[in-house]
Design an enzyme around this catalytic site. Structure first.
Site, PDB file in Angstrom:
ATOM      1  N   SER A  10      15.864  12.382  52.601  1.00  0.00           N
ATOM      2  CA  SER A  10      16.321  12.903  51.302  1.00  0.00           C
ATOM      3  C   SER A  10      17.793  13.290  51.261  1.00  0.00           C
ATOM      4  O   SER A  10      18.215  14.026  50.376  1.00  0.00           O
ATOM      5  CB  SER A  10      15.458  14.104  50.895  1.00  0.00           C
ATOM      6  OG  SER A  10      15.214  14.975  51.971  1.00  0.00           O
ATOM      7  N   VAL A  61      11.415  10.287  62.146  1.00  0.00           N
ATOM      8  CA  VAL A  61      10.039   9.982  61.736  1.00  0.00           C
ATOM      9  C   VAL A  61       9.356   9.020  62.707  1.00  0.00           C
ATOM     10  O   VAL A  61       8.120   8.921  62.722  1.00  0.00           O
ATOM     11  CB  VAL A  61       9.981   9.408  60.294  1.00  0.00           C
ATOM     12  CG1 VAL A  61      10.517  10.417  59.292  1.00  0.00           C
ATOM     13  CG2 VAL A  61      10.701   8.078  60.187  1.00  0.00           C
ATOM     14  N   TYR A 153      10.431  -5.996  57.735  1.00  0.00           N
ATOM     15  CA  TYR A 153      10.459  -5.035  56.639  1.00  0.00           C
ATOM     16  C   TYR A 153       9.279  -5.259  55.693  1.00  0.00           C
ATOM     17  O   TYR A 153       8.597  -4.310  55.292  1.00  0.00           O
ATOM     18  CB  TYR A 153      11.784  -5.177  55.887  1.00  0.00           C
ATOM     19  CG  TYR A 153      12.037  -4.125  54.827  1.00  0.00           C
ATOM     20  CD1 TYR A 153      12.431  -2.838  55.176  1.00  0.00           C
ATOM     21  CD2 TYR A 153      11.917  -4.430  53.473  1.00  0.00           C
ATOM     22  CE1 TYR A 153      12.681  -1.876  54.209  1.00  0.00           C
ATOM     23  CE2 TYR A 153      12.175  -3.475  52.496  1.00  0.00           C
ATOM     24  CZ  TYR A 153      12.553  -2.197  52.875  1.00  0.00           C
ATOM     25  OH  TYR A 153      12.796  -1.250  51.910  1.00  0.00           O
ATOM     26  N   SER A 154       9.025  -6.519  55.348  1.00  0.00           N
ATOM     27  CA  SER A 154       7.909  -6.833  54.452  1.00  0.00           C
ATOM     28  C   SER A 154       6.582  -6.418  55.076  1.00  0.00           C
ATOM     29  O   SER A 154       5.704  -5.883  54.389  1.00  0.00           O
ATOM     30  CB  SER A 154       7.892  -8.330  54.122  1.00  0.00           C
ATOM     31  OG  SER A 154       9.040  -8.706  53.393  1.00  0.00           O
TER      32      SER A 154
END
Length: 242
Positions: A10, A61, A153-154
Site C-alpha cells: 500500500s 509477503v 504472472y498469469s
C-alpha cells in the site's frame, strides 16, 4: 467498533489509492510495505489528515514465517482486522523458453504464496471473533485471459482466482465475503515499461484506468452494502479482453 483494514503493498499504485479511498470513508488503515518505508510513511501522513488512524507493518509477503510472526503480533496488540486487501505483487516478464527459474519462483511465491502467507494468520482470528469481514484479492486481466511473456504472472493471478472462489465457500457461513478484482491496464508503476500507447488501441475505452477507479470498487466490496456478494471476480478494464 472501529473497522481496521490491512492493505498489502500500500505504499504506491492501487494499494495506495485503496488506502486513501478507504480512509476517506472512515476506515482505520494498516499499511504494509516490504522495502519502501519512506513511501509508506508519506501515505500514513496523508491518511491521518482524514482523521483516522494508520500504522505500518513491514514484511515480505513471500516469507511465511515473517508474515505469521508480524501479523500475529499485530493482531494480539491492536485487534483483529475487519478487512484485508491482498494487493502486493510483482511481475518478472519473459517469454517462457527464456524464463529463469527465479523469475517463476519469485512471482509465484510472492503473488500466490503471499495469498496463503498473509491470510493464514488472519482468518482463524476473524472466525473466532465472529467478524463478518471482507477479504479482497487483486488478480489481473492476465489471470483471466493469459498474456504473452507472462506465463508466471498469469499463473499466479489465475491461481488467486481459484483460491478466492474456494475460500469464499468455506467462509460464507461465517458472514465473511471473499472477492477478487481483476484490473486491466491501470496507470501505475507496473506499466511504466510497457507499450501503453499501443495497448490503448486495444482498449474499447481507449485509455488506461486510474488507480482510484479500482479503489472505488475496493471501497464498495468492503462496505455493508456488499454483504451478499462473495466468490466473485470483477474486472476493471475499460472493456479490454486480451
Amino acid at each position: 467498533m472501529e473497522k481496521q483494514v490491512l492493505i498489502t503493498g500500500s505504499s504506491r499504485g492501487i494499494g495506495k489509492a485503496s488506502a486513501l479511498y478507504l480512509a476517506k470513508n472512515g476506515y482505520n488503515i494498516v499499511l504494509h510495505c516490504n522495502k519502501n518505508m519512506e513511501k509508506a510513511l508519506e501515505v500514513q501522513k496523508e491518511i491521518e489528515t482524514y482523521g483516522v488512524n494508520a500504522r505500518i507493518l513491514q514484511f515480505n509477503v513471500k516469507d511465511r514465517e515473517e508474515c505469521r510472526k508480524i501479523l500475529t503480533e499485530d493482531i494480539e496488540k491492536n485487534g483483529i482486522y475487519y478487512g484485508v486487501v491482498l494487493n502486493a505483487g510483482i511481475a518478472r516478464d519473459n517469454v517462457f523458453p527464456a524464463m529463469e527459474d527465479n523469475e517463476w519462483d519469485d512471482v509465484i511465491g510472492t503473488n500466490l504464496g503471499g495469498f496463503y502467507n498473509v491470510l493464514k494468520p488472519i482468518v482463524m482470528p476473524m472466525i473466532q471473533n465472529r467478524v463478518k469481514g471482507r477479504i479482497i484479492a487483486m488478480s489481473s486481466i492476465s489471470g483471466l485471459s493469459g498474456n504473452r511473456g507472462q506465463v508466471n504472472y498469469s499463473a499466479s493471478k489465475a491461481g488467486i482466482i481459484g483460491a478466492v472462489k474456494a475460500l469464499s465457500l468455506e467462509l460464507a457461513k461465517r458472514g465473511i465475503t471473499v472477492n477478487c478484482i481483476a484490473p486491466g491496464v491501470i496507470e501505475t508503476d507496473m506499466i511504466k515499461d510497457l507499450p501503453v500507447d499501443e495497448m490503448k488501441k486495444l482498449i474499447p475505452m481507449k485509455r488506461a484506468g486510474k488507480p482510484e477507479e479500482v479503489a472505488s470498487l475496493v471501497n464498495y466490496l468492503m462496505s455493508e452494502d456488499s454483504s451478499y456478494i462473495t466468490g466473485q471476480v470483477i474486472s476493471v478494464n475499460g472493456g479490454l479482453y486480451l
